[in-house]
Design an enzyme around this catalytic site. Structure first.
Site, PDB file in Angstrom:
ATOM      1  N   HIS A 126       0.831  -1.206   0.000  1.00 18.58           N
ATOM      2  CA  HIS A 126       0.000   0.000   0.000  1.00 18.58           C
ATOM      3  C   HIS A 126       0.866   1.258   0.000  1.00 18.58           C
ATOM      4  CE1 HIS A 126      -3.555  -2.402   0.716  1.00 18.58           C
ATOM      5  NE2 HIS A 126      -3.040  -2.908   1.814  1.00 18.58           N
TER       6      HIS A 126
ATOM      7  N   ARG B  41      -9.804   3.602  -6.642  1.00 17.28           N
ATOM      8  CA  ARG B  41     -11.266   3.558  -6.532  1.00 17.28           C
ATOM      9  C   ARG B  41     -11.785   4.968  -6.303  1.00 17.28           C
ATOM     10  NH1 ARG B  41     -14.623  -0.262  -2.196  1.00 17.28           N
ATOM     11  NH2 ARG B  41     -16.699   0.003  -3.142  1.00 17.28           N
TER      12      ARG B  41
END
Length: 229
Positions: free
Chosen positions: A56, A78
């Site tokens: 991440h 997203r």
């Protein structure tokens, strides 16, 4: 941003696996997280090439092999309204986090870059700056729901694996099964994986404030998102 789902799709496509196999394995050992102490770097060193590693971390903190074009990276983004709702539910569901604040407080922290891994706005723009690099595949979560077959074909080309037409159709069906299983899992809050989730929880004033912050922080970026399908 759907990275948990993406890791399983990538594993399916790269290994030619069956979705039922994933339910029987420890996916975190097959795709260990680079920055996590468990299972740790020792597991990563033991993996045979080509290795699948999850992270991440912002682009600038990733290994130099990636910056030099010697490693490939698949990035999924997203739309931030759905993301912040899903991220809030994720924080509340984990015992290690036990977040008990309101969604309004959580969303405010998100807009002010006060959550783990720093600013989402900087994170996504940093990768978007490299989306044309030959070793970077920049994907959007919403596209996985709009046209999964096209995304699977992108992954096949990017990963350099070979499928004939029948095998490719079978792989797309396997990925559909996997997504259905993940998005409808009883352990997840209802609807956490769907597009347009934010409309059920954002108030009018929250939406207006979010749009203002988004415009301020993303105004110079040409990356576009679908906020509902």
């Amino acid at each position: 941003a759907g990275t948990g789902l993406l890791q399983e799709v990538v594993y399916l496509v790269s290994q030619g696996a069956d979705p039922d196999e994933i339910g029987l394995m420890n996916i975190d050992e097959q795709l260990p997280v680079l920055e996590y102490p468990q299972p740790g770097l020792d597991i990563i060193k033991e993996l045979t090439s080509p290795r699948l590693i999850k992270s991440h971390l912002p682009y600038r903190f990733l290994p130099s092999d990636l910056h030099n074009g010697n490693s490939k990276v698949i990035y999924m983004a997203r739309n931030p309204k759905d993301l912040v709702v899903s991220y809030y539910q994720f924080h509340r569901s984990l015992r290690t986090m036990s977040y008990r604040g309101t969604f309004q407080e959580f969303c405010r922290r998100f807009m002010n870059d006060k959550l783990g891994y720093g600013s989402w706005f900087e994170h996504v723009q940093e990768f978007w700056e490299h989306h044309m690099d030959a070793n970077v595949l920049f994907l959007k979560y919403e596209d996985m729901h709009k046209d999964l077959a096209a995304m699977v074909e992108q992954l096949v080309r990017f990963l350099g694996v070979s499928y004939d037409k029948a095998q490719l159709e079978s792989m797309v069906e396997h990925c559909h099964q996997l997504i259905d299983q993940c998005c409808n899992a009883e352990a997840l809050p209802v609807g956490r994986g769907r597009v347009g989730l934010w409309k059920d929880i954002f108030t009018v004033s929250m939406n207006e404030k979010f749009d203002l912050v988004y415009k301020q922080k993303m105004g110079k970026c040409d990356l576009m998102f679908d906020f509902y399908l």
